[in-house]
Write an enzyme that holds these catalytic residues in place. Sequence first.
Site, PDB file in Angstrom:
ATOM      1  CG  ASP A  62     -13.906 -53.093 -16.307  1.00 18.41           C
ATOM      2  OD1 ASP A  62     -13.147 -53.095 -15.323  1.00 18.41           O
ATOM      3  OD2 ASP A  62     -15.018 -53.663 -16.282  1.00 18.41           O
TER       4      ASP A  62
ATOM      5  CB  CYS B 139     -11.976 -51.002 -13.533  1.00 19.02           C
ATOM      6  SG  CYS B 139     -11.315 -52.322 -12.469  1.00 19.02           S
TER       7      CYS B 139
ATOM      8  CB  THR C 298      -9.656 -53.119  -8.659  1.00 20.16           C
ATOM      9  OG1 THR C 298     -10.622 -53.786  -7.839  1.00 20.16           O
ATOM     10  CG2 THR C 298      -8.266 -53.581  -8.267  1.00 20.16           C
TER      11      THR C 298
ATOM     12  CB  CYS D 199     -17.119 -54.513  -9.025  1.00 19.59           C
ATOM     13  SG  CYS D 199     -16.550 -55.373 -10.513  1.00 19.59           S
TER      14      CYS D 199
END
Length: 260
Positions: A7, A71, A73, A185
Site C-alpha cells: 500500500d 490500495c 489507486t 481506499c
Amino acid sequence: MTILVFDSGIGGLSVLREARILMPGHRFVYVADDAGFPYGDWEEKALQARMSGIFDDLVARYKPAMIIVACNTASTVILPLLREKFSFPIVGTVPAIKPAAEQTRSGQVSVLATPGTVQRDYTRGLIAQFASKVNVRLVGAERLAALAEDFVLTGKVDEAAVAKEIADCFIERLGARTDIVVLGCTHYPFLTNVMRRLAPWPVDWLNPAEAIARHARTLVETPQQVEVVQDLAEFTGGRPQPDMERFLSGFGLRLVAGET
C-alpha cells in the site's frame, strides 16, 4: 510461502489483518510506499513507473508466492503490468461497486475514494458494468487517507475535517437517500466508527478487506503444517517515526530496512 501486501501507507493493514486470519502459516511482508504517499496526487504514468520499479526490487528480494495490492489507486494503475510480468497470483483492490449495487435498497450509492481512484476510467467501467441501474455518486476525498493515518497513530482526529470529506456522500434524490457508502481506499476503514458517528443518517459502510482476503486464500495452497512465523514491514521512505514503530510492533510486525 511469502505473501507481499503493498500500500502507499498503512491503510493496507486492514487487509493484512483479515489475510492473517484466513491464511495462517504464511509469512506476510507489509510494504508501505510512504515516500510516494499519497497516491491520489500522482499522474498515472509516473505512478506506474514508480511502482513498477518498487515491485521489481521486492520480488527479487522476497520471491513471493503472491502479491496483494491493498490500495485502490495503485490497483487501477499497476495490476495489468504486474500480471504481465509475474506468473504468481496478483490480487488487487477495487471499489466494492458490484456488491453495493446488489445490496442497495434506495438505489443511491456513494463511492468514497481518493481523487485518483475517482478519476480512473477503471472505476467508471465498474459502474457501467455492475451498477448501470443504480445512481452512483463518486466522491473524491483529498485528505481522508492522511486523517486516517494520523488517527491510527495518535488516536486523535479532526472531526470537522472528516465531516467535510464525507459530506458529499449523502444525497437525497426523488425521495430516496444514500444507503450505502463504498470505502474506496483501504485507509478509510480505520475511521468507520468516526464516520458513522458524523453521518447525517445511518448507512452501510462497505469495507472490502475481508472479501480481498477470502479471494486471496483461494489462490495459494494452505501449508500442511502451520508454523509461527515473523511477519515483516518495510517503508520506502526509510525508518518511520517512533509512534509508527510502536504501532507496527503492536500489530505483530518487525520493521526491516527498506531497499527500494
